[in-house]
Structures are given as C-alpha cells and as structure tokens.
Design an enzyme around this catalytic site. Structure first.
Site, short mmCIF file in Angstrom:
data_model
loop_
_atom_site.label_atom_id
_atom_site.label_comp_id
_atom_site.label_asym_id
_atom_site.label_seq_id
_atom_site.Cartn_x
_atom_site.Cartn_y
_atom_site.Cartn_z
N SER A 121 43.54 32.36 39.95
CA SER A 121 42.77 31.51 39.05
C SER A 121 41.69 30.73 39.80
CB SER A 121 43.68 30.49 38.36
OG SER A 121 44.73 31.12 37.68
N HIS A 142 40.46 38.33 37.12
CA HIS A 142 41.21 37.20 36.60
C HIS A 142 41.43 37.36 35.11
CE1 HIS A 142 41.29 32.69 35.46
NE2 HIS A 142 42.51 33.12 35.70
N GLU A 154 37.66 37.92 34.05
CA GLU A 154 36.58 37.61 34.99
C GLU A 154 36.67 38.59 36.15
OE1 GLU A 154 35.74 32.87 34.81
OE2 GLU A 154 37.67 33.45 35.66
N ASN A 193 37.49 28.37 34.66
CA ASN A 193 38.24 27.22 35.16
C ASN A 193 37.34 26.14 35.73
OD1 ASN A 193 40.90 27.82 34.46
ND2 ASN A 193 41.13 29.22 36.18
#
Length: 287
Positions: A121, A142, A154, A193
């Site tokens: 992450s 991801h 991602e 994130n």
C-alpha cells in the site's frame, strides 16, 4: 513473450485471498503460498468462503465455482513457485516481511521473463526491487479491499521497470482480470493513499480531540459529501494496523507532520482493536 497464465499469490490473508479469488475466476492457474500448512489451510478456507459468497449471490454458477476451485493449489513451500509467469506478494504490510518475501521469490523463479509484483500500500517499489537480481522485472500492483468488489488496481513501475513489463502487468489487470488500472509514480502512498490517508488520519484527530463523536464524523462525511461510508468506518474496514503502516511509510518519506499516525491510532493498534478483522475498532462488530 509468454502469456501470463500461471500466477502465484504469496500471502492469503484479506488481500491475498481476494487476489487468489479473482485470478481463479479469471481462468488462471493459481498457486497460493503461506508460511505453514496451517496458514495455507486457513487461506484456502478464506478463498472458498469468498467463492461461496459469489455462488449465493448468483454471480457464480455451481459449475464455475467448481472450476475456479480446481484452479487453486495451496502450498507452504516457496520453491513451488519456480514455474510462475507472475507472482504477486500480498504478505503483511511490514518492510521486513515484504523484503524477505521478495528476496526469496527472486531466488526461486526459473523463468527469465517472470514478473514479481508487490501489493504494498505504501512501500516504495524501488526499495523492494533493489533486493533482487531482476529489478527491471519488479513492479507494484496495488489492489483494493475487498478485491473481488473493488475495480481499481494501481500499477507502479520504478525507474528501472521495463516498458514491456508495465504493458504486460497493465494488460493482465485490464484484459485478464477485467479491472481498471491507473499508473502511479513510485512514491510512498502512490495515488489513492496519498490522498486518502491524510483524510483518515484527520478524522482520528478530530475524534481524539473531542471535536465530534465517531457517529457524527461518519454521518457528516457520508451524507454531507456523498461518501459510501464515513472515514472511521472505512478505517475499520481497511484495518487500523494497515493504515498506521501506510502513514508511517509516508511520514518517513516526506516528513510531513499531517502524515504521522496520531496517538489514538497507535494505542488502538497496540491494543489489537484493528477494526472489522478483530471484531472491534472505532465500532464493535458481531460474528
């Protein structure tokens, strides 16, 4: 270049089991690895439970359920991954665990074109790629939780990742798994994130300061901003330990105070109240 048909998933927790599920339903030969026979059995039960949910909802027929399960093999021996075209690591979001896994995979993969992908992450992919003898074939992929439901992946290349590896990884996500891919630069937090975690941490600080209660914070963001759920419920869904790890990684890279995990988050993680997966976080959850 060989088509990606043999996939490995190392780690079969919340994320790994979801990745194994979508790969098996996509018709791929899936090998799932865990640290022990007991952990592999628990991982298998997790994947079967996920397939069962598809069956009960009508998204999967009994014939397709059986076919997906037949494509899954579980092991506790990393040496079994030697013939994989692509291996996705989905182990715990801790540098030492991911580093050891990537290093071990690099030693066992036989195919020169094999790709190692990390589902991290937040950890910079170049940091992991540098541990291998094939840094040009390491990439970030991801996925988001829950993997069978969330559409986004991602794709994160490093400065050294080959263009054909980026193309194969992106094509695998879109054409084979039927998901949407966005390309992110290799910086801690990537795209989602980097935007999401400061927002979640702000909600924890608001609760910690006594500015508003958990229910009002979540209701405010759900009804006021049309979010599917409020930030504290989302934290419980993601896992407080995972969010803390991402925040620590982002703070380490950028030294931005807003990224630092607040004391309340750290205390809850230390207490083992990690959200839905432990039955208690900012809210209590039944069976």
């Amino acid at each position: 270049m060989a088509e990606i048909t043999k996939v490995g998933v190392v780690g079969c927790g919340l994320m790994g089991s979801g990745i194994a599920d979508v790969c098996a339903r996509a018709g791929l030969d899936v090998l799932v690895g865990e640290v022990s026979a007991e952990a592999a059995a628990a991982g298998k039960a997790r994947v079967i439970a996920s397939l069962d949910r598809h069956l009960r909802s009508g998204r999967l027929s009994e014939r397709d359920w059986e076919a997906a399960l037949s494509r899954l093999v579980f092991t506790s021996d990393l040496g079994d991954f030697a013939d994989r075209h692509l291996v996705l690591e989905a182990v715990a979001e801790r540098r030492e665990v991911k580093s050891a896994t990537i290093t071990a995979l690099d030693k066992v993969l036989d195919l020169p074109e094999a790709i190692i992908a990390s589902n991290t992450s937040s950890i910079p992919i170049m940091e992991l790629a540098a541990l291998t003898d094939r840094p040009d074939r390491v990439i970030g992929m991801h996925f988001f939780n829950p993997v069978p439901v969330q559409q986004l992946v991602e794709v994160i290349p490093t400065q050294l990742t080959r263009d054909d590896v980026v193309e194969r990884a992106t094509g695998f996500v879109t054409a084979r798994l039927g998901k949407d891919a966005i390309q992110a630069r290799d910086r801690s937090g990537f795209v989602v994130n980097a935007l999401l975690v400061p927002y979640l941490i702000s909600a924890v600080r608001m609760l910690e300061s006594g500015f508003a209660c958990a229910e009002d914070i979540d209701t405010g963001m759900a009804l006021g901003c049309a979010h599917p759920m409020g930030p504290l419920r989302l934290l419980d869904l993601i896992g407080l330990d995972t969010v803390q790890s991402v925040a620590e990684s982002m703070y380490e890279e950028f030294k931005e105070p807003l990224y630092a995990p607040p004391p309340l988050l750290r205390r809850m993680v230390a207490a083992g109240t990690l959200g839905r997966k432990t039955g208690r976080g900012f809210y209590a959850y039944g069976e």
